[in-house]
Design a protein around this motif. Structure first.
Motif, PDB file in Angstrom:
ATOM      1  N   VAL A  37       1.157   2.361 -11.415  1.00 38.63           N
ATOM      2  CA  VAL A  37       1.370   3.514 -12.242  1.00 38.63           C
ATOM      3  C   VAL A  37       2.629   3.256 -13.163  1.00 38.63           C
ATOM      4  CG1 VAL A  37       2.127   5.968 -12.008  1.00 38.63           C
ATOM      5  CG2 VAL A  37       0.499   4.884 -10.332  1.00 38.63           C
ATOM      6  N   PRO A  38       2.646   3.619 -14.287  1.00 37.54           N
ATOM      7  CA  PRO A  38       3.771   3.241 -15.309  1.00 37.54           C
ATOM      8  C   PRO A  38       4.842   4.299 -15.042  1.00 37.54           C
ATOM      9  CG  PRO A  38       1.551   3.931 -16.521  1.00 37.54           C
ATOM     10  CD  PRO A  38       1.132   4.023 -15.216  1.00 37.54           C
ATOM     11  N   ALA A  39       6.079   3.651 -15.177  1.00 39.62           N
ATOM     12  CA  ALA A  39       7.095   4.479 -14.646  1.00 39.62           C
ATOM     13  C   ALA A  39       7.362   4.713 -13.188  1.00 39.62           C
ATOM     14  CB  ALA A  39       7.489   5.900 -15.437  1.00 39.62           C
ATOM     15  N   THR A  40       6.475   4.258 -12.441  1.00 43.98           N
ATOM     16  CA  THR A  40       6.604   4.378 -10.898  1.00 43.98           C
ATOM     17  C   THR A  40       6.530   3.376 -10.342  1.00 43.98           C
ATOM     18  OG1 THR A  40       5.557   6.856 -11.004  1.00 43.98           O
ATOM     19  CG2 THR A  40       5.597   5.764  -8.904  1.00 43.98           C
ATOM     20  N   GLY A  41       5.554   2.694 -10.338  1.00 42.05           N
ATOM     21  CA  GLY A  41       5.289   1.126  -9.723  1.00 42.05           C
ATOM     22  C   GLY A  41       3.900   0.921  -9.245  1.00 42.05           C
ATOM     23  N   LEU A  42       3.880   0.220  -8.017  1.00 42.96           N
ATOM     24  CA  LEU A  42       2.475  -0.114  -7.465  1.00 42.96           C
ATOM     25  C   LEU A  42       2.381   1.038  -6.341  1.00 42.96           C
ATOM     26  CD1 LEU A  42       0.028  -1.743  -6.777  1.00 42.96           C
ATOM     27  CD2 LEU A  42       1.447  -3.082  -5.100  1.00 42.96           C
ATOM     28  N   VAL A  43       1.467   1.850  -6.583  1.00 46.05           N
ATOM     29  CA  VAL A  43       1.349   2.949  -5.511  1.00 46.05           C
ATOM     30  C   VAL A  43      -0.195   2.757  -4.631  1.00 46.05           C
ATOM     31  CG1 VAL A  43       1.016   5.294  -5.354  1.00 46.05           C
ATOM     32  CG2 VAL A  43       2.185   4.353  -6.999  1.00 46.05           C
ATOM     33  N   PHE A  44       0.213   2.250  -3.412  1.00 50.21           N
ATOM     34  CA  PHE A  44      -0.955   2.354  -2.530  1.00 50.21           C
ATOM     35  C   PHE A  44      -1.302   3.739  -2.035  1.00 50.21           C
ATOM     36  CE2 PHE A  44       0.824  -2.033  -1.454  1.00 50.21           C
ATOM     37  CZ  PHE A  44      -0.321  -2.660  -1.935  1.00 50.21           C
ATOM     38  N   SER A  45      -2.637   4.086  -2.076  1.00 53.14           N
ATOM     39  CA  SER A  45      -3.123   5.392  -1.407  1.00 53.14           C
ATOM     40  C   SER A  45      -3.639   5.292  -0.019  1.00 53.14           C
ATOM     41  CB  SER A  45      -4.109   6.105  -2.543  1.00 53.14           C
ATOM     42  OG  SER A  45      -3.501   6.035  -3.687  1.00 53.14           O
ATOM     43  N   THR A  46      -3.387   6.381   0.713  1.00 48.48           N
ATOM     44  CA  THR A  46      -4.079   6.343   2.059  1.00 48.48           C
ATOM     45  C   THR A  46      -5.053   7.418   2.120  1.00 48.48           C
ATOM     46  OG1 THR A  46      -2.502   8.149   2.812  1.00 48.48           O
ATOM     47  CG2 THR A  46      -1.759   5.758   3.176  1.00 48.48           C
ATOM     48  N   ALA A  47      -5.801   7.357   3.125  1.00 52.80           N
ATOM     49  CA  ALA A  47      -6.973   8.138   3.358  1.00 52.80           C
ATOM     50  C   ALA A  47      -7.153   8.695   4.776  1.00 52.80           C
ATOM     51  CB  ALA A  47      -8.353   7.737   2.953  1.00 52.80           C
ATOM     52  N   LEU A  48      -7.324   9.912   5.141  1.00 53.54           N
ATOM     53  CA  LEU A  48      -7.398  10.229   6.505  1.00 53.54           C
ATOM     54  C   LEU A  48      -8.990   9.970   6.805  1.00 53.54           C
ATOM     55  CD1 LEU A  48      -5.342  13.358   6.572  1.00 53.54           C
ATOM     56  CD2 LEU A  48      -4.667  11.227   7.221  1.00 53.54           C
ATOM     57  N   GLY A  49      -9.499   9.919   8.144  1.00 51.96           N
ATOM     58  CA  GLY A  49     -10.615   9.857   8.446  1.00 51.96           C
ATOM     59  C   GLY A  49     -11.167   8.261   8.958  1.00 51.96           C
ATOM     60  N   LYS A  50     -12.409   8.224   8.753  1.00 52.91           N
ATOM     61  CA  LYS A  50     -12.802   6.709   9.123  1.00 52.91           C
ATOM     62  C   LYS A  50     -13.193   5.567   7.851  1.00 52.91           C
ATOM     63  CE  LYS A  50     -14.728   8.599  13.073  1.00 52.91           C
ATOM     64  NZ  LYS A  50     -14.749   7.886  14.316  1.00 52.91           N
ATOM     65  N   GLN A  51     -12.494   5.966   6.740  1.00 51.48           N
ATOM     66  CA  GLN A  51     -12.532   4.960   5.646  1.00 51.48           C
ATOM     67  C   GLN A  51     -11.848   3.506   6.151  1.00 51.48           C
ATOM     68  OE1 GLN A  51     -10.957   6.737   2.271  1.00 51.48           O
ATOM     69  NE2 GLN A  51     -12.779   7.283   1.461  1.00 51.48           N
ATOM     70  N   LYS A  52     -12.284   2.488   5.759  1.00 49.05           N
ATOM     71  CA  LYS A  52     -11.793   1.199   6.186  1.00 49.05           C
ATOM     72  C   LYS A  52     -10.743   0.914   5.046  1.00 49.05           C
ATOM     73  CE  LYS A  52     -15.280  -1.657   8.255  1.00 49.05           C
ATOM     74  NZ  LYS A  52     -15.803  -2.838   8.385  1.00 49.05           N
ATOM     75  N   ALA A  53      -9.761   0.240   5.869  1.00 50.02           N
ATOM     76  CA  ALA A  53      -8.605   0.053   5.066  1.00 50.02           C
ATOM     77  C   ALA A  53      -8.802  -1.317   4.338  1.00 50.02           C
ATOM     78  CB  ALA A  53      -7.316  -0.477   5.912  1.00 50.02           C
ATOM     79  N   LEU A  54      -8.234  -1.490   3.081  1.00 45.56           N
ATOM     80  CA  LEU A  54      -8.200  -2.564   2.464  1.00 45.56           C
ATOM     81  C   LEU A  54      -7.642  -3.979   2.844  1.00 45.56           C
ATOM     82  CD1 LEU A  54      -6.531  -1.546  -1.123  1.00 45.56           C
ATOM     83  CD2 LEU A  54      -8.929  -1.971  -0.681  1.00 45.56           C
ATOM     84  N   LYS A  55      -8.338  -4.987   2.570  1.00 44.37           N
ATOM     85  CA  LYS A  55      -7.882  -6.173   3.241  1.00 44.37           C
ATOM     86  C   LYS A  55      -6.581  -6.475   2.030  1.00 44.37           C
ATOM     87  CE  LYS A  55     -12.141  -7.665   5.132  1.00 44.37           C
ATOM     88  NZ  LYS A  55     -13.231  -8.653   5.121  1.00 44.37           N
ATOM     89  N   LEU A  56      -5.869  -7.441   2.661  1.00 45.52           N
ATOM     90  CA  LEU A  56      -4.822  -8.057   1.912  1.00 45.52           C
ATOM     91  C   LEU A  56      -5.203  -8.813   0.611  1.00 45.52           C
ATOM     92  CD1 LEU A  56      -1.817  -8.516   1.729  1.00 45.52           C
ATOM     93  CD2 LEU A  56      -1.912 -10.447   2.943  1.00 45.52           C
TER      94      LEU A  56
END
Length: 103
Positions: A37-56
């Protein structure tokens, strides 16, 4: 934490580790997306529920050097928390974005 620091610290880790955010002790929320995100940085988003987490290994931006300092954030419940560190658990990497506060 800056992106360059995160890149250095995770360079030799297993790319199959899943990414999580811990907002409360022993409560891990999966990280499911990321954006630069310009002027912010790298933003990781979270999700509630049963979604699988990203792998590194699914976060290619972690494997490129950045000339300018880029701050890493976790977006949780509409707020961006700066990443303060992480710890490794079985099959996962847990980011901490909150400083411990005394009651």
């Amino acid at each position: 934490m800056y992106l360059s620091d995160l890149c250095t610290l995770t360079a030799d880790l297993n790319k199959e580790l899943r990414l999580f955010f811990e907002i409360e002790k022993n409560t891990k929320t999966p990280i499911t997306n990321f954006n630069m995100v310009p002027a912010t940085g790298l933003v990781f988003s979270t999700a509630l529920g049963k979604q699988k987490a990203l792998k590194l290994g699914e976060v290619p931006v972690l494997f490129h050097d950045s000339a300018a300092p880029v701050t890493v954030f976790i977006q949780y419940a509409g707020h961006n928390y700066p990443v303060l560190g992480y710890r490794i658990i079985a099959n996962g990497l847990v980011f901490n974005g909150l400083a411990l506060q005394s009651s």
